[in-house]
Write a protein that holds these residues in place. Sequence first.
Motif, PDB file in Angstrom:
ATOM      1  N   THR A 185      -6.127   8.117 -14.867  1.00  8.10           N
ATOM      2  CA  THR A 185      -5.235   9.075 -14.201  1.00  8.10           C
ATOM      3  C   THR A 185      -4.842   8.647 -12.794  1.00  8.10           C
ATOM      4  O   THR A 185      -3.900   9.216 -12.226  1.00  8.10           O
ATOM      5  N   GLY A 186      -5.531   7.658 -12.204  1.00 11.73           N
ATOM      6  CA  GLY A 186      -5.284   7.279 -10.827  1.00 11.73           C
ATOM      7  C   GLY A 186      -6.144   8.106  -9.885  1.00 11.73           C
ATOM      8  O   GLY A 186      -6.613   9.199 -10.233  1.00 11.73           O
ATOM      9  N   ILE A 187      -6.344   7.588  -8.678  1.00 14.24           N
ATOM     10  CA  ILE A 187      -7.248   8.263  -7.737  1.00 14.24           C
ATOM     11  C   ILE A 187      -6.739   9.648  -7.361  1.00 14.24           C
ATOM     12  O   ILE A 187      -7.461  10.642  -7.433  1.00 14.24           O
ATOM     13  N   CYS A 204      -6.862  -5.535  -8.099  1.00 12.22           N
ATOM     14  CA  CYS A 204      -7.762  -5.025  -7.071  1.00 12.22           C
ATOM     15  C   CYS A 204      -7.085  -3.969  -6.208  1.00 12.22           C
ATOM     16  O   CYS A 204      -7.654  -3.532  -5.210  1.00 12.22           O
ATOM     17  N   THR A 205      -5.888  -3.579  -6.569  1.00  9.35           N
ATOM     18  CA  THR A 205      -5.185  -2.507  -5.865  1.00  9.35           C
ATOM     19  C   THR A 205      -5.366  -1.220  -6.643  1.00  9.35           C
ATOM     20  O   THR A 205      -4.929  -1.125  -7.796  1.00  9.35           O
ATOM     21  N   PRO A 206      -6.024  -0.229  -6.059  1.00 12.39           N
ATOM     22  CA  PRO A 206      -6.247   1.024  -6.804  1.00 12.39           C
ATOM     23  C   PRO A 206      -4.938   1.736  -7.093  1.00 12.39           C
ATOM     24  O   PRO A 206      -4.023   1.752  -6.274  1.00 12.39           O
ATOM     25  N   LYS A 207      -4.847   2.321  -8.271  1.00 11.00           N
ATOM     26  CA  LYS A 207      -3.671   3.078  -8.680  1.00 11.00           C
ATOM     27  C   LYS A 207      -3.837   4.529  -8.241  1.00 11.00           C
ATOM     28  O   LYS A 207      -4.896   5.134  -8.429  1.00 11.00           O
ATOM     29  N   TYR A 266     -14.847   3.340 -10.158  1.00 11.56           N
ATOM     30  CA  TYR A 266     -13.485   2.839 -10.396  1.00 11.56           C
ATOM     31  C   TYR A 266     -13.146   1.678  -9.472  1.00 11.56           C
ATOM     32  O   TYR A 266     -12.579   0.662  -9.895  1.00 11.56           O
ATOM     33  N   LEU A 267     -13.508   1.782  -8.188  1.00 12.65           N
ATOM     34  CA  LEU A 267     -13.197   0.720  -7.235  1.00 12.65           C
ATOM     35  C   LEU A 267     -14.025  -0.536  -7.466  1.00 12.65           C
ATOM     36  O   LEU A 267     -13.770  -1.574  -6.858  1.00 12.65           O
TER      37      LEU A 267
END
Length: 457
Positions: free
Chosen positions: A69-71, A238-241, A304-305
Amino acid sequence: MSINGNINTDLYSECAAGDRAGSETTPLLTNGSVQTRAKGASFASSVFNLINAIMGSGILGLAYAMASTGIVGFCILLIVVSTLAAYSIHLLLTLCDQTGINSYEDLGGRALQKPGKVMVGIAILIQNIGAMSSYLFILKSELPAAIDSFLSTDSTGNAWYEDGRLLLILVTLCVVLPLSILPKIGFLGYTSSIAFFFMLYFAVVIVVKKWSIPCPLPHNVTTLSGTFQISNSSDSECTPKLFVISSKSAYAIPTMAFSFLCHTAILPIYCELDRPTKSRMQNVTNVSIGLSFLLYLISAVFGYLTFYAHVNSELLLGYDTYMPRDIMVMTVRLAILLSVLLTVPLIHFPARKAVILLLFGGRPFSWLIHIIATLGILGVVLLMAIFVPDIRNVFGVVGSTTSSCLLFVFPGIFYLKISNRSLRSFDSIGALLLVVFGLIMGLISFSIIVITWVQDS
């Protein structure tokens, strides 16, 4: 581990009213009469007990829900679900004070007669079976890894103790069955007192290990069972969504509903609270849900990270790939396995009681019925744990059906049927919206999950 709202239902028969401080409570009924009692549980003790009822295996699936779902999307959904959970508890406490009823099933009977009581009983039974299945699934997936982590690195991967299904059957027969078949297993409740500290330690390990696994993830990683290949790993991963919408997003809300369900434990804890008033119990609820929310959020964010798009639906399994013999991971795995092992019999008890009540009514205790019900429930749970390929399926199906009903739909319907408030009052409108939200999200999530299964097959 938490039993996700499936507290021993014998507490219902033990609830009695004492000296009720304040004017906003009504004595709770015990077998049709009001009785006095000794001094109840403290505020802190009640908070601790409710946290144990809230937190469970769902914490292992929330990082996967965040990846789906993304952060930002995950945080919004987690806030919405936890807030609605607290509000639905507010409705249950209001009904409890208005009617003097201290059982979720009896509230269903009061609102919808016998069909309502049966529906609640069935929902609690399915919820308990889903919770037990998720715990046994954890044993199936984590126990071989835990054994491997203590053995030499030249393990071939073909030893009998590396077969999760075989280990699960042995543990169920040797440990879970003997404990579950006891007519009274209240002593297992004492083991849940360490559950919060296990969960806190779990969150600490997830945070610490965030900096132990490099990103982008290595393409080739040597594991206990050979070489693990990860394709398309790049710096962009490595870029969080912030927002993600996909078919996997359908598992997010059911997993959260599964994780916050504690409603069948609320009334027993309310009964045992010292100076039990509705506002005092609501404060217990708010503190418990708030602390659980923080642990859930921290574990999900740092899990997640750590793995980003490659996060496993059962979070701990991801660490086997990159640090199979890390001491902290090994100890947190053992802690969770121990909690799971001792919690399954505790969840089994109310499930068996629900089956006996639904099928045999108020018959006197019978060892034959008791043993048959025990073996039947454990057999179903064991088959589910063995043949379900992914724990997210348990979270998804149970969360979108029974968890949604117990968390959102039933409290709203019961309030609308029982309460004497105007339909234009704030709580009546809130109850209606709660029902609508639960039905829509449950149907959408369940439909997408089924469609995904069909497409994958």
